[in-house]
Write a protein that holds these residues in place. Structure first.
Motif, PDB file in Angstrom:
ATOM      1  N   SER A  30       0.810  -1.215   0.000  1.00  0.00           N
ATOM      2  CA  SER A  30       0.000   0.000   0.000  1.00  0.00           C
ATOM      3  C   SER A  30       0.846   1.268   0.000  1.00  0.00           C
ATOM      4  O   SER A  30       0.298   2.364  -0.155  1.00  0.00           O
ATOM      5  N   ALA A  53      -0.086   5.082  -4.975  1.00  0.00           N
ATOM      6  CA  ALA A  53      -0.128   4.100  -3.892  1.00  0.00           C
ATOM      7  C   ALA A  53      -1.550   3.875  -3.368  1.00  0.00           C
ATOM      8  O   ALA A  53      -1.924   2.753  -3.017  1.00  0.00           O
ATOM      9  N   THR A  54      -2.333   4.928  -3.325  1.00  0.00           N
ATOM     10  CA  THR A  54      -3.708   4.805  -2.829  1.00  0.00           C
ATOM     11  C   THR A  54      -4.690   4.409  -3.920  1.00  0.00           C
ATOM     12  O   THR A  54      -5.820   4.033  -3.626  1.00  0.00           O
ATOM     13  N   ARG A  72      -6.145  -1.147  -8.314  1.00  0.00           N
ATOM     14  CA  ARG A  72      -5.414  -1.926  -7.314  1.00  0.00           C
ATOM     15  C   ARG A  72      -6.324  -2.238  -6.143  1.00  0.00           C
ATOM     16  O   ARG A  72      -7.270  -1.510  -5.843  1.00  0.00           O
ATOM     17  N   ASN A  74      -5.374  -2.927  -2.358  1.00  0.00           N
ATOM     18  CA  ASN A  74      -4.269  -2.988  -1.402  1.00  0.00           C
ATOM     19  C   ASN A  74      -4.489  -4.056  -0.335  1.00  0.00           C
ATOM     20  O   ASN A  74      -3.527  -4.562   0.241  1.00  0.00           O
ATOM     21  N   ASN A  77      -2.994  -6.957  -2.026  1.00  0.00           N
ATOM     22  CA  ASN A  77      -1.641  -6.755  -2.556  1.00  0.00           C
ATOM     23  C   ASN A  77      -1.579  -7.017  -4.065  1.00  0.00           C
ATOM     24  O   ASN A  77      -0.632  -7.629  -4.568  1.00  0.00           O
TER      25      ASN A  77
END
Length: 126
Positions: A30, A53-54, A72, A74, A77
């Motif tokens: 994350s 990333a977020t 994505r 998180n 993963n």
């Protein structure tokens, strides 16, 4: 040790869809920015899409904008690449990659990525 694993790949007809996934392990997923690249036979590796990333910010190459979507999860993963309206020119080996922490260069710069998946073949037939 960081690992990026890309299962699958596939053969699809032009106009079809395919979803790629890339599972990361060995670090705090994350916190990292991710990207997808591709390399067609005889050509250089090129940027396809990137994600913060977020997941709040995404980037796309002009050639795939409006057809591909990067996302994505998180909690799992995992980063995804949803590919719609596929064209024969999308045929390539697709790679997921993790950006270097703090790298401030262009999102499409290969040097900005430190870990790479093993790559999976996507073939689009006409």
């Amino acid at each position: 040790q960081v690992q990026l694993v890309e299962p699958g790949g596939g053969l699809v007809q032009a106009g079809g869809s395919l979803r790629h996934s890339c599972a990361a392990s060995g670090h705090t997923f994350s916190n990292v920015r991710m990207g997808w690249f591709r390399q067609a036979l005889g050509k250089e590796r090129e940027f396809v899409a990137g994600i913060s990333a977020t997941g709040g910010t995404t980037y796309y190459a002009d050639s795939v904008k409006g057809r591909f979507t990067i996302s994505r999860d998180n909690a799992k993963n995992t980063v995804y690449l949803q590919m719609n309206s596929l064209k024969p020119e999308d045929t390539a080996v697709y790679y997921c990659a993790e950006r270097r922490p703090g790298f401030a260069g262009r999102v499409a710069d290969l040097y900005g990525y430190q870990y790479w998946g093993q790559g999976t073949q996507v073939t689009v037939s006409s």
